[in-house]
Design a protein around this motif. Structure first.
Motif, PDB file in Angstrom:
ATOM      1  N   ASP A   1       0.815  -1.219   0.000  1.00  0.00           N
ATOM      2  CA  ASP A   1       0.000   0.000   0.000  1.00  0.00           C
ATOM      3  C   ASP A   1       0.857   1.282   0.000  1.00  0.00           C
ATOM      4  OD1 ASP A   1      -2.957   0.962   1.893  1.00  0.00           O
ATOM      5  OD2 ASP A   1      -2.643   0.569  -0.241  1.00  0.00           O
ATOM      6  N   ILE A   2       1.843   1.316  -0.899  1.00  0.00           N
ATOM      7  CA  ILE A   2       2.723   2.488  -0.958  1.00  0.00           C
ATOM      8  C   ILE A   2       2.123   3.552  -1.856  1.00  0.00           C
ATOM      9  CG2 ILE A   2       4.874   3.249  -2.045  1.00  0.00           C
ATOM     10  CD1 ILE A   2       6.296   1.005  -0.825  1.00  0.00           C
ATOM     11  N   SER A   3       2.142   4.776  -1.401  1.00  0.00           N
ATOM     12  CA  SER A   3       1.679   5.904  -2.225  1.00  0.00           C
ATOM     13  C   SER A   3       2.648   7.064  -2.078  1.00  0.00           C
ATOM     14  CB  SER A   3       0.285   6.386  -1.783  1.00  0.00           C
ATOM     15  OG  SER A   3      -0.671   5.375  -1.955  1.00  0.00           O
ATOM     16  N   PHE A   4       3.094   7.614  -3.193  1.00  0.00           N
ATOM     17  CA  PHE A   4       3.918   8.811  -3.162  1.00  0.00           C
ATOM     18  C   PHE A   4       3.894   9.419  -4.554  1.00  0.00           C
ATOM     19  CE2 PHE A   4       7.698   7.411  -5.481  1.00  0.00           C
ATOM     20  CZ  PHE A   4       7.641   6.027  -5.361  1.00  0.00           C
ATOM     21  N   SER A   5       4.342  10.644  -4.641  1.00  0.00           N
ATOM     22  CA  SER A   5       4.409  11.291  -5.955  1.00  0.00           C
ATOM     23  C   SER A   5       5.704  12.076  -6.064  1.00  0.00           C
ATOM     24  CB  SER A   5       3.214  12.207  -6.165  1.00  0.00           C
ATOM     25  OG  SER A   5       3.221  13.236  -5.203  1.00  0.00           O
ATOM     26  N   VAL A   6       6.201  12.177  -7.267  1.00  0.00           N
ATOM     27  CA  VAL A   6       7.449  12.905  -7.548  1.00  0.00           C
ATOM     28  C   VAL A   6       7.124  14.048  -8.492  1.00  0.00           C
ATOM     29  CG1 VAL A   6       9.796  12.739  -8.440  1.00  0.00           C
ATOM     30  CG2 VAL A   6       8.759  10.759  -7.322  1.00  0.00           C
ATOM     31  N   ASN A   7       7.432  15.256  -8.053  1.00  0.00           N
ATOM     32  CA  ASN A   7       7.135  16.429  -8.894  1.00  0.00           C
ATOM     33  C   ASN A   7       8.204  16.622  -9.954  1.00  0.00           C
ATOM     34  OD1 ASN A   7       4.897  17.043  -7.239  1.00  0.00           O
ATOM     35  ND2 ASN A   7       6.287  18.025  -5.753  1.00  0.00           N
ATOM     36  N   PRO A   8       7.850  17.215 -11.081  1.00  0.00           N
ATOM     37  CA  PRO A   8       8.855  17.460 -12.127  1.00  0.00           C
ATOM     38  C   PRO A   8       9.989  18.311 -11.581  1.00  0.00           C
ATOM     39  CG  PRO A   8       6.661  17.869 -12.993  1.00  0.00           C
ATOM     40  CD  PRO A   8       6.508  17.667 -11.519  1.00  0.00           C
ATOM     41  N   GLY A   9      11.192  17.910 -11.885  1.00  0.00           N
ATOM     42  CA  GLY A   9      12.362  18.698 -11.513  1.00  0.00           C
ATOM     43  C   GLY A   9      12.858  18.482 -10.096  1.00  0.00           C
ATOM     44  N   GLU A  10      12.286  17.568  -9.347  1.00  0.00           N
ATOM     45  CA  GLU A  10      12.785  17.374  -7.995  1.00  0.00           C
ATOM     46  C   GLU A  10      13.556  16.063  -7.895  1.00  0.00           C
ATOM     47  OE1 GLU A  10       8.872  15.487  -5.660  1.00  0.00           O
ATOM     48  OE2 GLU A  10      10.069  17.029  -4.707  1.00  0.00           O
ATOM     49  N   ILE A  11      14.345  15.966  -6.814  1.00  0.00           N
ATOM     50  CA  ILE A  11      15.013  14.704  -6.499  1.00  0.00           C
ATOM     51  C   ILE A  11      14.256  14.098  -5.322  1.00  0.00           C
ATOM     52  CG2 ILE A  11      17.137  13.554  -5.793  1.00  0.00           C
ATOM     53  CD1 ILE A  11      18.719  15.865  -6.912  1.00  0.00           C
ATOM     54  N   TYR A  12      13.674  12.957  -5.577  1.00  0.00           N
ATOM     55  CA  TYR A  12      12.872  12.301  -4.539  1.00  0.00           C
ATOM     56  C   TYR A  12      13.607  11.057  -4.074  1.00  0.00           C
ATOM     57  CZ  TYR A  12       8.671  10.759  -2.090  1.00  0.00           C
ATOM     58  OH  TYR A  12       7.774  10.392  -1.118  1.00  0.00           O
ATOM     59  N   GLY A  13      13.765  10.911  -2.772  1.00  0.00           N
ATOM     60  CA  GLY A  13      14.525   9.792  -2.232  1.00  0.00           C
ATOM     61  C   GLY A  13      13.634   8.719  -1.633  1.00  0.00           C
ATOM     62  N   LEU A  14      14.023   7.469  -1.865  1.00  0.00           N
ATOM     63  CA  LEU A  14      13.407   6.351  -1.140  1.00  0.00           C
ATOM     64  C   LEU A  14      14.487   5.818  -0.212  1.00  0.00           C
ATOM     65  CD1 LEU A  14      11.473   4.362  -3.926  1.00  0.00           C
ATOM     66  CD2 LEU A  14      10.541   5.959  -2.244  1.00  0.00           C
ATOM     67  N   LEU A  15      14.302   6.035   1.078  1.00  0.00           N
ATOM     68  CA  LEU A  15      15.334   5.686   2.050  1.00  0.00           C
ATOM     69  C   LEU A  15      14.844   4.507   2.886  1.00  0.00           C
ATOM     70  CD1 LEU A  15      18.029   6.558   3.568  1.00  0.00           C
ATOM     71  CD2 LEU A  15      16.551   7.943   5.032  1.00  0.00           C
ATOM     72  N   GLY A  16      15.690   3.531   3.063  1.00  0.00           N
ATOM     73  CA  GLY A  16      15.296   2.389   3.889  1.00  0.00           C
ATOM     74  C   GLY A  16      16.373   1.340   3.893  1.00  0.00           C
ATOM     75  N   PRO A  17      16.344   0.424   4.850  1.00  0.00           N
ATOM     76  CA  PRO A  17      17.361  -0.623   4.913  1.00  0.00           C
ATOM     77  C   PRO A  17      17.138  -1.655   3.806  1.00  0.00           C
ATOM     78  CG  PRO A  17      15.683  -1.013   6.567  1.00  0.00           C
ATOM     79  CD  PRO A  17      15.325   0.271   5.897  1.00  0.00           C
ATOM     80  N   ASN A  18      18.064  -2.601   3.688  1.00  0.00           N
ATOM     81  CA  ASN A  18      17.913  -3.671   2.707  1.00  0.00           C
ATOM     82  C   ASN A  18      16.660  -4.480   3.006  1.00  0.00           C
ATOM     83  OD1 ASN A  18      20.317  -3.038   1.404  1.00  0.00           O
ATOM     84  ND2 ASN A  18      21.517  -4.261   2.844  1.00  0.00           N
ATOM     85  N   GLY A  19      15.894  -4.772   1.973  1.00  0.00           N
ATOM     86  CA  GLY A  19      14.663  -5.542   2.152  1.00  0.00           C
ATOM     87  C   GLY A  19      13.451  -4.703   2.473  1.00  0.00           C
ATOM     88  N   ALA A  20      13.595  -3.359   2.445  1.00  0.00           N
ATOM     89  CA  ALA A  20      12.469  -2.485   2.782  1.00  0.00           C
ATOM     90  C   ALA A  20      11.441  -2.416   1.661  1.00  0.00           C
ATOM     91  CB  ALA A  20      12.982  -1.083   3.105  1.00  0.00           C
TER      92      ALA A  20
END
Lengths: 369, 307
Positions: B19-38
């Motif tokens: 149930d993941i929801s997120f959005s990335v706006n044009p021109g931005e750097i969006y990070g997905l941060l998490g440990p291995n297996g996240a």
């Protein structure tokens, strides 16, 4: 355009690999020479005679000229020499034998009368003297036209069934060629395994280039490179060893079904076994077995039931039989039969491999790899 | 540019993405941060069409991934976590091949391939075979192969794993430069420092779920009542006594370094120093710190990013 670029990339992988040059071209060239020379008696139909050059002392005249001229068709060369020169060489120990032609005598002077050279000269000289005597008798009785039938100037050698057969170089010129083509299955397998090994399968799948085309481009490239290697080998064999392939272009066309077959075998083995190491081991085994059964390493006795059966079920046996029949007898029946069997089997294996490839493409296996 | 809504992916009984929801706006750097297996790589693989999702929607550039997968692929560039280059080809051959897959050809392909190699600092090595490259150089080439066709959005899956600091620094500079030129970037990492340095907004993932998302200030604000004291002491610290200090939630000990996670009041420093003085413990170094992403992750999940 994208497909052409892909084809070029695939060809680069194969061509720049050292094993392509070493194993697929230099190795069969070397092995053809080794086997062709070392096992020249194994073909059992002809063997290579030594070149015979021998001095001849004569009083001159038409008879000695005819003797010398007719000898060349038999592979013998006689050089007119003065007696003094012959004596000098005998004294120096550099001459083992010579022929002397006098008015009524033809004498072979030889240190080793049991040698092959001496026997060849003796046989030719005996035939010559008998023919000369026949002609003399015909002239004496005034029946020259009836006495001497007009034969060809040479004796033709054929197999016992009246058909042409290959000598040792001719034999291995075909069997080593088909053996190396068979090893091309490993090249085909390696092209398909490449994307998994290089981890580039993800990039390919993430790109807009269709994955089904990836499969067929790889198969087509492997097939093309295998045929190119075959052509290089044929040209080397023909121009260096003098092996006769009757018509190189036709032989190349005849090899296409074999190339399709081995390519399909390689890609199918990889898709089924999923590991390059396992597929390579399997293909090595299949190749050695097929070549052995197809009499690729050495001719087998044709009266042995087991070897006959093995020969008839070996794809290499089919293609070897077809090529020999075409090259040495000009018949295309066997090669057409071999070609259709190889093409049929090859297409079946290709379809199986493709189905497995598509199933994998639709799964998560690419990303999981 | 990218909108992910209620994304779900199962592997048998295991819910890899939930149930993941997120959005990335044009021109931005969006990070997905998490440990291995996240679930970071699984999310990326779904977005790039490598694996099928079991639920949710993904739209890229306004196009639905399910309906327009091929068109979406033209918009995306992928830099996989594993090096995905051909070792037996040259750098130029690699880049031009992958550029060609996206329809580039002729002089445009050649120019773009060389420009891309220059961007990652490999223009001098264009004719060298990749097998002669160092690990850092291969990583840079890995990025170049994903960039050559000038995608609208570049997706980098842990691009700096296992490389030297110089190469890492070079890669991060290249990413910032690309972003300045307008490229949208989705960046996954388990290095907090990279996320803090590069990303405009970050989603923190753990066990297939987003536990928090926002910009750095918003994420720190989730645990703003917390603050941290770092001390280096000589000898054995009186941990039992220190744990009794009011407002100290946790003490991390690493050799002679102590890190106190404190809540609310700002009187803990004085109280801690009092305890150390009572036990005649000498202090060698001291610093206070606002929460970082590692702290946010630890507070929200109870685990470290690199456990």
């Amino acid at each position: 355009m994208r497909t052409l670029r892909f084809l070029k990339k695939e060809a680069l992988h194969l061509i720049t690999a050292p094993e392509t040059l070493l194993l697929m071209i230099l190795f069969p060239v070397a092995i053809t020479w080794v086997l062709g020379t070392a096992l020249s008696s194994a073909t059992g139909h002809t063997f290579d005679l030594p070149e015979v050059k021998m001095p001849m002392v004569s009083e001159g005249g038409m008879l000695s000229d005819i003797f010398i001229a007719n000898s060349q068709a038999s592979g013998l060369t006689f050089e007119k020499t003065e007696q003094a020169e012959v004596d000098r060489r005998i004294a120096a120990g550099t001459l083992k034998g010579y022929v002397e032609l006098t008015g009524r005598d033809l004498i072979l002077h030889s240190d080793d009368q049991g040698s092959l050279e001496a026997m060849m000269v003796k046989m030719y000289a005996t035939a010559f003297t008998k023919q000369a005597n026949l002609s003399a008798l015909a002239i004496k009785e005034g029946k020259l036209g009836q006495a001497v039938p007009q034969f060809k100037s040479f004796a033709r050698v054929e197999g016992i069934d009246g058909l042409n057969e290959p000598n040792s170089f001719g034999y291995y010129g075909v069997t080593m060629l088909t053996m190396i083509i068979m090893y091309g299955s490993i090249q085909a397998m390696s092209l398909l395994a490449l994307e998994k090994n290089a981890r580039t399968a993800q990039r390919l799948k993430a790109s807009p280039y269709p994955m089904n085309r990836v499969f067929f481009v790889k198969a087509a490239t492997a097939c093309g490179i295998i045929l190119l290697q075959a052509l290089i080998l044929i040209l080397i064999n023909h121009f260096v060893y003098g092996i006769d392939y009757r018509h190189i272009g036709m032989v190349m066309v005849m090899l296409i079904p074999l190339a399709v077959f081995v390519t399909s075998l390689g890609v199918a083995a990889y898709q089924v076994l999923r590991k390059a190491g396992a597929a390579s081991a399997f293909l090595n085994l299949i190749t050695v077995a097929s070549v052995f059964m197809g009499r690729g390493y050495t001719p087998m006795p044709s009266d042995n039931g087991l070897f006959d059966v093995l020969y008839r079920i070996s794809p290499i046996g089919w293609i070897n039989e077809g090529l020999f029949t075409y090259i040495y007898q000009g018949e295309t029946g066997a090669i057409l039969s071999a070609g259709s069997k190889l093409l049929g089997l090859g297409l079946v294996m290709l379809l199986i491999a493709y189905a497995l490839f598509r199933r994998e493409e639709g799964s998560d296996l690419v990303a999981a790899d | 540019m990218l909108k992910v809504s209620k994304l779900v992916k199962r592997y048998g009984e295991n819910l890899a993405v939930s149930d993941i929801s997120f959005s990335v706006n044009p021109g931005e750097i969006y990070g997905l941060l998490g440990p291995n297996g996240a679930g970071k790589s699984t999310t990326i693989n779904i977005i790039t069409g490598l694996i099928k999702k079991d639920g949710g929607t993904v739209t890229v550039g306004g196009m639905d991934l399910d309906k327009s997968l091929n068109q979406v692929k033209y918009l995306l560039g992928i830099v996989p976590q594993d090096l995905a280059v051909y070792n037996d080809l040259t750098a130029y051959q690699n880049v031009s091949f992958f550029g060609g897959l996206y329809g580039l050809k002729g002089a445009a392909l050649k120019r773009q391939a060389m420009d891309t190699l220059e961007l990652v600092g490999l223009e001098d090595k264009a004719k060298n075979r990749v097998k002669t490259f160092s690990g850092g150089m291969k990583r840079r080439l890995n990025i170049a192969c994903g960039l050559v066709h000038r995608p609208k959005m570049l997706i980098l899956d842990e691009p700096t794993v296992g490389i030297d600091p110089q190469s890492r620094s070079h890669i991060m500079e290249s990413i910032l430069k690309l972003n300045k030129e307008g490229m949208t970037i989705l960046y996954t990492t388990h290095y907090m420092e990279e996320a803090e340095q590069l990303c405009n907004r970050i989603a923190i993932l753990d066990m297939g779920q987003i536990v928090a998302q926002g910009n750095l200030a918003e994420l720190r604000g989730l645990i703003e009542e917390h603050w941290f004291i770092n001390l280096k002491v000589k000898g054995t610290p009186p941990l039992e006594a220190l744990r009794t200090v009011a407002g100290v939630e946790q003490i991390d000990v690493s050799g002679n370094a102590l890190r106190f996670r404190c809540k609310n009041k700002r009187t803990q420093l004085r109280d801690i120093l009092d305890v150390l003085a009572e036990h005649h413990t000498e202090i060698q170094d001291m610093a206070t710190q606002e929460p970082n992403l590692e702290d946010v992750f630890l507070t929200l999940t109870g685990k470290r990013l690199r456990d």
